[in-house]
Scaffold this motif. Structure first.
Motif, PDB file in Angstrom:
ATOM      1  N   VAL A 240       0.784  -0.806  -0.198  1.00 36.66           N
ATOM      2  CA  VAL A 240      -0.431  -0.184  -0.032  1.00 36.66           C
ATOM      3  C   VAL A 240       1.121   0.996  -0.037  1.00 36.66           C
ATOM      4  O   VAL A 240       0.523   1.865  -0.858  1.00 36.66           O
ATOM      5  N   THR A 241       2.786   0.968   0.574  1.00 38.52           N
ATOM      6  CA  THR A 241       3.127   2.565   0.926  1.00 38.52           C
ATOM      7  C   THR A 241       3.473   2.914  -0.293  1.00 38.52           C
ATOM      8  O   THR A 241       3.741   3.365  -0.910  1.00 38.52           O
ATOM      9  N   GLN A 242       3.276   1.634  -1.917  1.00 33.74           N
ATOM     10  CA  GLN A 242       3.653   2.216  -3.393  1.00 33.74           C
ATOM     11  C   GLN A 242       2.747   2.401  -4.127  1.00 33.74           C
ATOM     12  O   GLN A 242       2.837   2.378  -5.476  1.00 33.74           O
ATOM     13  N   ILE A 243       1.131   2.174  -3.718  1.00 28.92           N
ATOM     14  CA  ILE A 243       0.599   2.543  -4.608  1.00 28.92           C
ATOM     15  C   ILE A 243       0.423   4.473  -5.201  1.00 28.92           C
ATOM     16  O   ILE A 243      -0.085   4.541  -6.166  1.00 28.92           O
ATOM     17  N   ASN A 244       0.673   5.200  -4.154  1.00 30.14           N
ATOM     18  CA  ASN A 244       0.830   6.303  -4.602  1.00 30.14           C
ATOM     19  C   ASN A 244       1.970   6.930  -5.508  1.00 30.14           C
ATOM     20  O   ASN A 244       1.745   7.194  -6.016  1.00 30.14           O
ATOM     21  N   PRO A 245       2.977   6.268  -5.425  1.00 33.05           N
ATOM     22  CA  PRO A 245       4.649   6.248  -5.403  1.00 33.05           C
ATOM     23  C   PRO A 245       4.901   5.810  -7.178  1.00 33.05           C
ATOM     24  O   PRO A 245       4.609   6.346  -7.828  1.00 33.05           O
ATOM     25  N   ALA A 246       3.972   4.898  -7.266  1.00 34.26           N
ATOM     26  CA  ALA A 246       3.391   3.848  -8.723  1.00 34.26           C
ATOM     27  C   ALA A 246       2.063   4.679  -9.532  1.00 34.26           C
ATOM     28  O   ALA A 246       2.656   5.032 -10.873  1.00 34.26           O
ATOM     29  N   ALA A 247       1.576   5.164  -8.668  1.00 33.07           N
ATOM     30  CA  ALA A 247       0.165   6.173  -9.737  1.00 33.07           C
ATOM     31  C   ALA A 247       0.374   7.268 -10.617  1.00 33.07           C
ATOM     32  O   ALA A 247       0.626   7.164 -11.229  1.00 33.07           O
ATOM     33  N   SER A 248       2.211   7.849  -9.701  1.00 35.34           N
ATOM     34  CA  SER A 248       2.159   9.183  -9.803  1.00 35.34           C
ATOM     35  C   SER A 248       3.430   8.963 -11.336  1.00 35.34           C
ATOM     36  O   SER A 248       3.044   9.893 -12.081  1.00 35.34           O
ATOM     37  N   TRP A 249       3.549   7.584 -11.594  1.00 35.26           N
ATOM     38  CA  TRP A 249       3.999   7.875 -13.483  1.00 35.26           C
ATOM     39  C   TRP A 249       3.259   6.270 -13.860  1.00 35.26           C
ATOM     40  O   TRP A 249       2.593   7.129 -15.098  1.00 35.26           O
ATOM     41  N   VAL A 250       2.840   5.817 -13.330  1.00 32.46           N
ATOM     42  CA  VAL A 250       1.447   4.546 -14.310  1.00 32.46           C
ATOM     43  C   VAL A 250       0.914   5.800 -15.026  1.00 32.46           C
ATOM     44  O   VAL A 250       0.789   4.862 -15.504  1.00 32.46           O
ATOM     45  N   GLU A 251      -0.171   5.921 -13.807  1.00 35.16           N
ATOM     46  CA  GLU A 251      -1.485   6.929 -14.937  1.00 35.16           C
ATOM     47  C   GLU A 251      -0.682   7.589 -15.469  1.00 35.16           C
ATOM     48  O   GLU A 251      -1.997   8.299 -16.658  1.00 35.16           O
ATOM     49  N   SER A 252       0.800   8.296 -16.183  1.00 39.44           N
ATOM     50  CA  SER A 252       1.132   9.637 -17.215  1.00 39.44           C
ATOM     51  C   SER A 252       1.363   8.379 -17.741  1.00 39.44           C
ATOM     52  O   SER A 252       1.914   9.498 -18.983  1.00 39.44           O
ATOM     53  N   VAL A 253       1.155   7.051 -18.339  1.00 33.96           N
ATOM     54  CA  VAL A 253       1.626   6.200 -19.466  1.00 33.96           C
ATOM     55  C   VAL A 253       0.928   6.942 -19.883  1.00 33.96           C
ATOM     56  O   VAL A 253       0.023   5.621 -20.120  1.00 33.96           O
ATOM     57  N   GLN A 254       1.594   7.153 -21.473  1.00 33.53           N
ATOM     58  CA  GLN A 254       0.662   7.633 -22.984  1.00 33.53           C
ATOM     59  C   GLN A 254       0.316   6.415 -23.461  1.00 33.53           C
ATOM     60  O   GLN A 254       1.086   5.451 -23.860  1.00 33.53           O
ATOM     61  N   PHE A 255      -1.140   5.632 -23.482  1.00 33.84           N
ATOM     62  CA  PHE A 255      -1.327   4.524 -24.378  1.00 33.84           C
ATOM     63  C   PHE A 255      -0.832   4.713 -25.510  1.00 33.84           C
ATOM     64  O   PHE A 255      -2.397   5.405 -25.650  1.00 33.84           O
ATOM     65  N   THR A 256      -0.407   4.591 -26.390  1.00 37.73           N
ATOM     66  CA  THR A 256      -0.151   3.998 -28.113  1.00 37.73           C
ATOM     67  C   THR A 256       0.210   2.647 -28.224  1.00 37.73           C
ATOM     68  O   THR A 256       0.985   2.156 -27.625  1.00 37.73           O
ATOM     69  N   VAL A 257      -0.458   2.268 -29.069  1.00 35.53           N
ATOM     70  CA  VAL A 257      -0.339   1.207 -29.606  1.00 35.53           C
ATOM     71  C   VAL A 257       0.918   1.356 -30.757  1.00 35.53           C
ATOM     72  O   VAL A 257       0.952   1.974 -32.136  1.00 35.53           O
ATOM     73  N   GLU A 258       2.345   1.226 -30.736  1.00 38.35           N
ATOM     74  CA  GLU A 258       3.571   1.354 -32.310  1.00 38.35           C
ATOM     75  C   GLU A 258       3.822   0.277 -33.191  1.00 38.35           C
ATOM     76  O   GLU A 258       3.114  -0.864 -32.735  1.00 38.35           O
TER      77      GLU A 258
END
Ligand code: MN
Length: 258
Positions: A240-258
């Protein structure tokens, strides 16, 4: 009281025999155990292929599978009714700290817990089966006390999973019971290359690492001092201590199919 007993050292191991004998007076014991030594199998299930079962005696089953297979199969096929408690062991050797992730002894108990049944895993901290009668007596005392405590709890509390390590001492020299948390080990020791011929090599894995976090409150510390350690376990690995740190980058990853 219906008691299901399993282990990872195998059906013929002295530890499970001693445990089954010790718990006989507390209820109706059924033993479902692997045919061979499946230590280190964790919660592996034989989901591919079939599983052979041989009934060796009334309420005694030998399973050609893992410890988790044994309990899973007992819960879903062999037993007419779910047991009131699953008890695993007594294991030949300790299951402290990170060992609980790999241990088949702990896994057999954890498999019962997955079905919403109370479960306790027992291990002796040294291999060799010395003081096994003492360990079995201690297991009976703890199981009986646990069942009494459980009877006084609300039904809604859910199942309990306990990991117990017993010092290799005569019962008279054991200091008592301690509630502990899991310690941590260093990373495992290096693997050994036993043979190399052409493009083929033969390795054996190195032993578990030395204790790293063995401070006050850990299972490592208390068992070393001569106490029986009782560690409540859960199966949720979420950090649970890593949910916020992970959210800070995971949720800004742009989902694009290359
Ligand atoms: Mn084992």
């Amino acid at each position: 009281m219906r008691i299901l007993i399993s282990n990872d050292d195998g059906y013929g191991a002295p530890g499970i025999e001693a445990l089954a004998c010790a718990l006989e007076s507390l209820g109706e014991v059924t033993v479902v155990a692997p045919g061979g030594n499946r230590s280190g199998a964790s919660n592996a299930l034989s989901i591919h292929g079939t599983i052979g079962v041989r009934q060796a005696a009334p309420r005694r089953f030998i399973v050609d599978g893992t410890p988790a297979d044994c309990v899973h199969l007992a819960m879903t096929g062999l037993l007419e009714k779910l047991p009131d408690i699953v008890v695993s062991g007594i294991n030949c050797g300790s299951n402290l700290g990170d060992d609980t992730l790999y241990s088949g002894t702990v896994a057999a108990a954890r498999e019962g817990y997955m079905f919403g049944v109370d479960a306790i895993a027992f291990s002796q901290i040294e291999p060799g089966w010395a003081e096994l009668e003492s360990a079995a007596g201690i297991a009976r005392v703890l199981v009986r006390a646990f069942l009494d405590w459980k009877k006084r709890q609300e039904q809604t509390q859910g199942a309990t999973l306990l990991n117990v390590n017993i010092p290799m001492l005569p019962a008279a020299e054991v200091k008592g019971f301690r509630t502990t948390r899991l310690g941590r080990r260093e990373a495992a020791r290096p693997a050994k290359c036993l043979d190399r011929t052409g493009d083929r090599s033969l390795y054996s894995l190195g032993p578990a690492g030395d204790p790293k976090d063995a401070g006050i409150g850990t299972d490592f510390a208390a068992v070393r001092q001569g106490y029986v350690t009782v560690t409540p376990l859960q199966v949720d690995f979420t950090d649970v201590t890593q949910i916020n740190p992970a959210a800070s980058w995971v949720e800004s990853v742009q989902f694009t199919v290359e």
